[in-house]
Enzyme design. Structure first.
Site, PDB file in Angstrom:
ATOM      1  N   GLU A  86       0.783  -1.169  -0.183  1.00 33.16           N
ATOM      2  CA  GLU A  86       0.023   0.015   0.031  1.00 33.16           C
ATOM      3  C   GLU A  86       0.951   0.953   0.016  1.00 33.16           C
ATOM      4  O   GLU A  86       2.027   1.304   0.466  1.00 33.16           O
ATOM      5  CB  GLU A  86      -0.952   0.058   1.363  1.00 33.16           C
ATOM      6  CG  GLU A  86      -2.168  -0.613   1.123  1.00 33.16           C
ATOM      7  CD  GLU A  86      -3.256   0.532   0.303  1.00 33.16           C
ATOM      8  OE1 GLU A  86      -2.542   1.430  -0.356  1.00 33.16           O
ATOM      9  OE2 GLU A  86      -4.427   0.288   0.365  1.00 33.16           O
ATOM     10  N   ASP A  87       0.108   2.617  -0.576  1.00 33.60           N
ATOM     11  CA  ASP A  87       0.897   3.686  -0.217  1.00 33.60           C
ATOM     12  C   ASP A  87       0.754   4.313   1.048  1.00 33.60           C
ATOM     13  O   ASP A  87       1.745   4.690   1.611  1.00 33.60           O
ATOM     14  CB  ASP A  87       0.506   4.616  -1.464  1.00 33.60           C
ATOM     15  CG  ASP A  87      -1.106   4.626  -1.612  1.00 33.60           C
ATOM     16  OD1 ASP A  87      -1.812   4.103  -0.909  1.00 33.60           O
ATOM     17  OD2 ASP A  87      -1.634   5.607  -2.251  1.00 33.60           O
ATOM     18  N   ARG A 118       1.505  12.177  -9.061  1.00 33.52           N
ATOM     19  CA  ARG A 118       2.047  10.886  -8.629  1.00 33.52           C
ATOM     20  C   ARG A 118       3.332  10.680  -8.870  1.00 33.52           C
ATOM     21  O   ARG A 118       4.112   9.940  -8.360  1.00 33.52           O
ATOM     22  CB  ARG A 118       1.086   9.902  -9.428  1.00 33.52           C
ATOM     23  CG  ARG A 118      -0.453   9.839  -8.982  1.00 33.52           C
ATOM     24  CD  ARG A 118      -0.971   8.577  -9.573  1.00 33.52           C
ATOM     25  NE  ARG A 118      -2.345   8.541  -9.298  1.00 33.52           N
ATOM     26  CZ  ARG A 118      -3.179   8.044  -8.233  1.00 33.52           C
ATOM     27  NH1 ARG A 118      -2.355   7.675  -7.070  1.00 33.52           N
ATOM     28  NH2 ARG A 118      -4.440   7.852  -8.373  1.00 33.52           N
ATOM     29  N   VAL A 150      -0.534  14.577   1.717  1.00 34.17           N
ATOM     30  CA  VAL A 150       0.817  14.533   0.813  1.00 34.17           C
ATOM     31  C   VAL A 150       0.601  13.754  -0.276  1.00 34.17           C
ATOM     32  O   VAL A 150      -0.476  13.203  -0.642  1.00 34.17           O
ATOM     33  CB  VAL A 150       1.603  13.650   1.755  1.00 34.17           C
ATOM     34  CG1 VAL A 150       2.118  14.385   3.076  1.00 34.17           C
ATOM     35  CG2 VAL A 150       1.311  12.148   1.989  1.00 34.17           C
ATOM     36  N   ASP A 205      -1.634  10.928  -5.064  1.00 32.44           N
ATOM     37  CA  ASP A 205      -2.117  11.792  -5.886  1.00 32.44           C
ATOM     38  C   ASP A 205      -2.858  12.951  -5.243  1.00 32.44           C
ATOM     39  O   ASP A 205      -3.337  12.682  -3.888  1.00 32.44           O
ATOM     40  CB  ASP A 205      -2.850  11.319  -7.129  1.00 32.44           C
ATOM     41  CG  ASP A 205      -4.396  10.985  -6.525  1.00 32.44           C
ATOM     42  OD1 ASP A 205      -4.330   9.963  -5.352  1.00 32.44           O
ATOM     43  OD2 ASP A 205      -5.501  11.062  -6.926  1.00 32.44           O
ATOM     44  N   ASP A 210      -4.785   5.505   5.723  1.00 36.34           N
ATOM     45  CA  ASP A 210      -5.421   6.607   6.354  1.00 36.34           C
ATOM     46  C   ASP A 210      -6.596   6.030   7.441  1.00 36.34           C
ATOM     47  O   ASP A 210      -6.357   5.700   8.374  1.00 36.34           O
ATOM     48  CB  ASP A 210      -5.890   7.519   5.198  1.00 36.34           C
ATOM     49  CG  ASP A 210      -6.322   8.897   5.445  1.00 36.34           C
ATOM     50  OD1 ASP A 210      -5.879   9.399   6.477  1.00 36.34           O
ATOM     51  OD2 ASP A 210      -7.489   9.421   4.751  1.00 36.34           O
ATOM     52  N   LYS A 244      -0.984   7.120   8.619  1.00 35.52           N
ATOM     53  CA  LYS A 244      -1.729   8.050   9.391  1.00 35.52           C
ATOM     54  C   LYS A 244      -2.428   7.665  10.532  1.00 35.52           C
ATOM     55  O   LYS A 244      -3.491   7.395  10.500  1.00 35.52           O
ATOM     56  CB  LYS A 244      -2.449   9.020   8.657  1.00 35.52           C
ATOM     57  CG  LYS A 244      -1.715  10.039   7.455  1.00 35.52           C
ATOM     58  CD  LYS A 244      -2.726  10.794   6.838  1.00 35.52           C
ATOM     59  CE  LYS A 244      -2.512  11.393   5.646  1.00 35.52           C
ATOM     60  NZ  LYS A 244      -3.471  12.020   4.796  1.00 35.52           N
TER      61      LYS A 244
END
Ligand code: IMP
Ligand code: MG
Length: 189
Positions: free
Chosen positions: A101-102, A167, A155, A161, A105, A133
């Site tokens: 995962e990026d 990106r 961010v 994005d 959240d 986060k």
């Protein structure tokens, strides 16, 4: 002439910091999965750049696969309902799977996705995320491996994005507030 870097307020994570962390995360895979031929799953689109840098540093046997998902509902409840926009190519039954995962959240989408993938009976299912986060979590999901814990900034860059832009930046930056506000105004108009 447009230049995306005019929209960036500050650097949160530099290319050097990210590179170092990605090497550490790859080392974890090399150690823990050395004889497991894991299926490394890129969660599109945000993870694409992290995933590609990570995979280049993996030295054990592994397979690549790609998936894209989003959640139903208002985003505040973990219902287990997930829309799979792009399905895996591999059958994961009995396989060791690592989701890449990026950012986590609220954790809602990932939590739903995990429920869905567990039904397919993988030998193991773990989550690696570049960013987290934690303060914003609405589901009880945690990454097994996390690059950086960050504060509640929005961010962009290194795959992440805003309105499908930024990106392609090679580092993680914080967007200028006015860029965000301008966009919201344009959406309302
Ligand atoms: P959630 O964990 O289900 O709330 O959603 C995670 C997804 O929201 C990520 O995969 C990103 O696409 C997006 N996202 C969350 N925070 C940010 C951010 O700070 N910048 C860019 N995208 C974000
Ligand atoms: Mg996004």
């Amino acid at each position: 002439m447009s230049n995306i870097y005019n929209d960036i307020d500050s650097t949160l994570l530099s290319q050097e910091e990210i590179e170092k962390k990605v090497a550490e995360l790859a080392q974890i895979i090399n150690t823990e999965y050395s004889d497991k031929n894991p299926i490394m799953v890129c969660i599109l689109k945000g993870s694409a750049i992290f995933y590609s840098d990570l995979c280049k540093q993996i030295t054990c046997k592994m397979q690549m696969d790609f998936m894209q998902a989003s959640s139903y509902g208002n985003g505040t409840e973990t219902t287990g309902m997930v829309i799979i926009k792009k399905e895996l190519d591999n059958d994961i039954k009995g396989r060791h799977v690592v989701l890449i995962e990026d950012i986590i959240d609220s954790g809602v989408t990932l939590s739903n996705l995990k429920i869905e993938l567990q039904k397919r009976e993988p030998a193991s299912l773990k989550i690696m995320t570049l960013l987290s986060k934690r303060a914003r979590r609405e589901s009880d999901i945690e990454a097994d491996y996390c690059g950086f814990e960050i504060d509640d900034y929005f961010v962009v860059g290194y795959g992440l994005d805003f309105a499908e832009q930024y990106r392609n930046m090679p580092y993680v930056g914080v967007l200028k507030k006015e860029v965000y506000e301008q966009h919201l105004k344009a959406m309302k108009a």
